[in-house]
Design a protein around this motif. Structure first.
Motif, mmCIF file in Angstrom:
data_model
loop_
_atom_site.group_PDB
_atom_site.id
_atom_site.type_symbol
_atom_site.label_atom_id
_atom_site.label_comp_id
_atom_site.label_asym_id
_atom_site.label_seq_id
_atom_site.Cartn_x
_atom_site.Cartn_y
_atom_site.Cartn_z
ATOM 1 N N VAL A 1 -4.143 -10.698 -2.790
ATOM 2 C CA VAL A 1 -3.290 -9.176 -3.000
ATOM 3 C C VAL A 1 -2.385 -9.401 -4.144
ATOM 4 O O VAL A 1 -1.781 -8.740 -4.423
ATOM 5 C CB VAL A 1 -3.735 -8.475 -1.862
ATOM 6 C CG1 VAL A 1 -2.679 -7.932 -1.570
ATOM 7 C CG2 VAL A 1 -4.331 -7.930 -0.981
ATOM 8 N N THR B 1 -6.254 -13.008 2.786
ATOM 9 C CA THR B 1 -6.148 -11.647 1.892
ATOM 10 C C THR B 1 -4.827 -11.202 0.945
ATOM 11 O O THR B 1 -4.984 -10.998 0.082
ATOM 12 C CB THR B 1 -6.618 -11.284 2.784
ATOM 13 O OG1 THR B 1 -8.169 -11.090 3.444
ATOM 14 C CG2 THR B 1 -7.142 -9.102 2.089
ATOM 15 N N LYS C 1 -10.285 -7.377 5.533
ATOM 16 C CA LYS C 1 -12.071 -7.046 4.574
ATOM 17 C C LYS C 1 -12.972 -6.429 5.438
ATOM 18 O O LYS C 1 -14.801 -6.799 5.989
ATOM 19 C CB LYS C 1 -12.780 -8.784 3.821
ATOM 20 C CG LYS C 1 -11.121 -8.551 3.041
ATOM 21 C CD LYS C 1 -11.619 -9.947 1.785
ATOM 22 C CE LYS C 1 -10.895 -9.969 1.350
ATOM 23 N NZ LYS C 1 -10.909 -10.987 -0.109
ATOM 24 N N THR D 1 -8.120 -3.854 6.102
ATOM 25 C CA THR D 1 -8.614 -4.445 4.706
ATOM 26 C C THR D 1 -7.873 -5.739 5.228
ATOM 27 O O THR D 1 -8.800 -6.585 4.255
ATOM 28 C CB THR D 1 -7.226 -3.640 3.438
ATOM 29 O OG1 THR D 1 -5.927 -4.141 3.544
ATOM 30 C CG2 THR D 1 -8.476 -2.267 3.573
ATOM 31 N N LEU E 1 -10.480 -5.793 -2.161
ATOM 32 C CA LEU E 1 -10.443 -5.246 -1.600
ATOM 33 C C LEU E 1 -11.415 -4.531 -0.652
ATOM 34 O O LEU E 1 -12.203 -3.890 -2.096
ATOM 35 C CB LEU E 1 -8.780 -4.438 -1.333
ATOM 36 C CG LEU E 1 -8.390 -4.542 -0.577
ATOM 37 C CD1 LEU E 1 -7.012 -3.464 -0.929
ATOM 38 C CD2 LEU E 1 -7.684 -5.391 0.467
ATOM 39 N N TYR F 1 1.366 -1.005 0.094
ATOM 40 C CA TYR F 1 0.278 0.143 0.132
ATOM 41 C C TYR F 1 1.111 0.968 0.083
ATOM 42 O O TYR F 1 0.657 2.488 -1.059
ATOM 43 C CB TYR F 1 -0.888 -0.274 1.303
ATOM 44 C CG TYR F 1 -2.142 -1.250 1.736
ATOM 45 C CD1 TYR F 1 -1.947 -2.145 -0.488
ATOM 46 C CD2 TYR F 1 -2.530 -1.244 2.918
ATOM 47 C CE1 TYR F 1 -3.393 -3.551 0.263
ATOM 48 C CE2 TYR F 1 -3.796 -2.650 2.168
ATOM 49 C CZ TYR F 1 -3.348 -2.880 1.343
ATOM 50 O OH TYR F 1 -4.761 -4.118 1.078
ATOM 51 N N VAL G 1 -8.259 1.892 -0.569
ATOM 52 C CA VAL G 1 -8.934 0.955 -1.199
ATOM 53 C C VAL G 1 -9.184 0.690 -2.596
ATOM 54 O O VAL G 1 -9.193 -0.268 -2.993
ATOM 55 C CB VAL G 1 -10.479 0.039 -0.445
ATOM 56 C CG1 VAL G 1 -11.259 -0.778 -0.948
ATOM 57 C CG2 VAL G 1 -9.280 -0.463 1.053
#
Ligand code: ATP
Ligand code: MG
Length: 338
Positions: A328, A324, A145, A142, A178, A98, A166
């Protein structure tokens, strides 16, 4: 129907106080007990390190305190997953991805971060990790979620930052991995409880707090020392309500709104002393704090069980966050070896 995920947490920089209680904990317990959500509650030790890197003992010692505060207010580990941030490696990796989607100037504009930089006296020596903590918070939210984040008002810019990340991530990598979170803030001004000294925010770092673990005598002493109206010198003088912390607390904590309205009227007329309103506030606070204090003492008798609960919670949290993370990585195209 699948339950909505909640993610929230606290920094283990000390014990939790009535600002946390009113700003966030109370809502968490209410949402938890509604049965409609799947709550994840994080003790944010890595975030706490961003401005306490040279004082790790404080964080280490506060971990169990925060966990006890959670149990004391009614967070139920059977329903809510309580976990420790540093034990979830996926959060670090998500943060790294991110960070490439956020500019330095965007982080510098964050009003809460700006205020805290001032408070902490960082001036020109802001730790990179500190400036970046809104990004790491986006990773926390995130990873699970989460669509709902119950927090105090100072968290609004963080949630906005998470939403931006997101949207950017899903757009740039052309996916819908996301989930955009929403904040859940207390209504009636309790999203930012002022400190005993009248400072805009009760905070662990400002030494102006009533802790959930304070005994009755300490609470009383603190209430008696509270900031009121500095011009209200004689009992018979008319007093001011605005900015008078005792009344701010009464508005927030006293369920008897008529009584508070009457007290305000009498205080403004003159003839009602600070000692009297403080004694009354103390009674109101005790009604809320006494049962919490009792439950806390019970849980504190078996600290090993509390650590065990954190291990279990962290295990569960790792499973969700790792899933997650895999999504990603795939979305970015880092799944070379699949
Ligand atoms: P620190 O000084 O270490 O930052 P803090 O007291 O600000 O500690 P945090 O752990 O940063 O506490 O915040 C945890 C949660 O409690 C957040 O959701 C925050 O919005 C909320 N909160 C903190 N202080 C208050 C307050 N005075 N009134 C209402 N909510 C608060
Ligand atoms: Mg804080």
């Amino acid at each position: 129907m699948e339950k909505k995920v909640i993610l929230t947490g606290d920094r283990p920089t000390g014990k939790l106080h009535i600002g946390h209680y009113i700003g966030s904990l109370k809502n968490r317990v209410m949402l938890q007990n509604s049965g409609k959500y799947r709550p994840f509650i994080m003790i944010a030790d890595t975030q706490a390190l961003t401005d306490n890197a040279r004082n790790p003992e404080k964080i280490r010692n506060s971990l169990i305190q925060v966990a006890l505060d959670y149990l004391a207010v009614g967070i139920d580990p059977e329903i809510s997953t309580i976990f420790v941030q540093s034990q979830i490696p996926a959060l670090f990796e998500l943060t790294a991805y991110y960070m490439d989607l956020v500019t330095v100037s965007r982080l510098e504009r964050n009003p809460t971060v700006k205020t805290e930089i001032g408070q902490k006296g960082f001036n020109d020596s802001i730790p990179v990790g500190f400036l970046n903590y809104p990004v790491s918070q986006a990773a926390d939210i995130t990873a699970f979620k989460a669509s709902l984040v119950p927090a105090g008002d100072d968290q609004e810019p963080m949630i906005e930052q998470a939403r931006e990340i997101v949207r950017t991530f899903n757009r740039v990598y052309n996916c819908d991995v996301l989930v955009e979170p929403k904040g859940y803030f207390p209504e009636d001004g309790s999203g930012r409880l002022p400190g005993l000294d009248g400072n805009a925010k009760m905070s662990k770092s400002l030494n102006n707090a009533i802790y959930l673990s304070d005994d009755a005598e300490t609470v009383q002493k603190k209430v008696m020392s509270m900031y009121t109206d500095p011009d209200h010198i004689h009992v018979e003088d008319p007093g001011k309500i605005e900015g008078n912390t005792v009344f701010t607390y009464l508005d927030i904590f006293d369920p008897d709104k008529d009584k508070v309205a009457q007290l305000k009227e009498d205080y403004q007329k003159g003839g009602l002393g600070d000692v009297k309103i403080k004694r009354y506030l103390n009674k109101v606070l005790e009604a809320e704090l006494a049962p919490i204090r009792e439950r806390r003492a019970k849980f504190a008798e078996d600290e090993a069980a509390v650590y065990e609960m954190l291990i279990e919670g962290s295990k569960k949290a790792n499973e969700v966050a790792n899933e997650t993370l895999q999504q990603v990585r795939s979305a970015i195209g880092l799944n070379y070896f699949d």
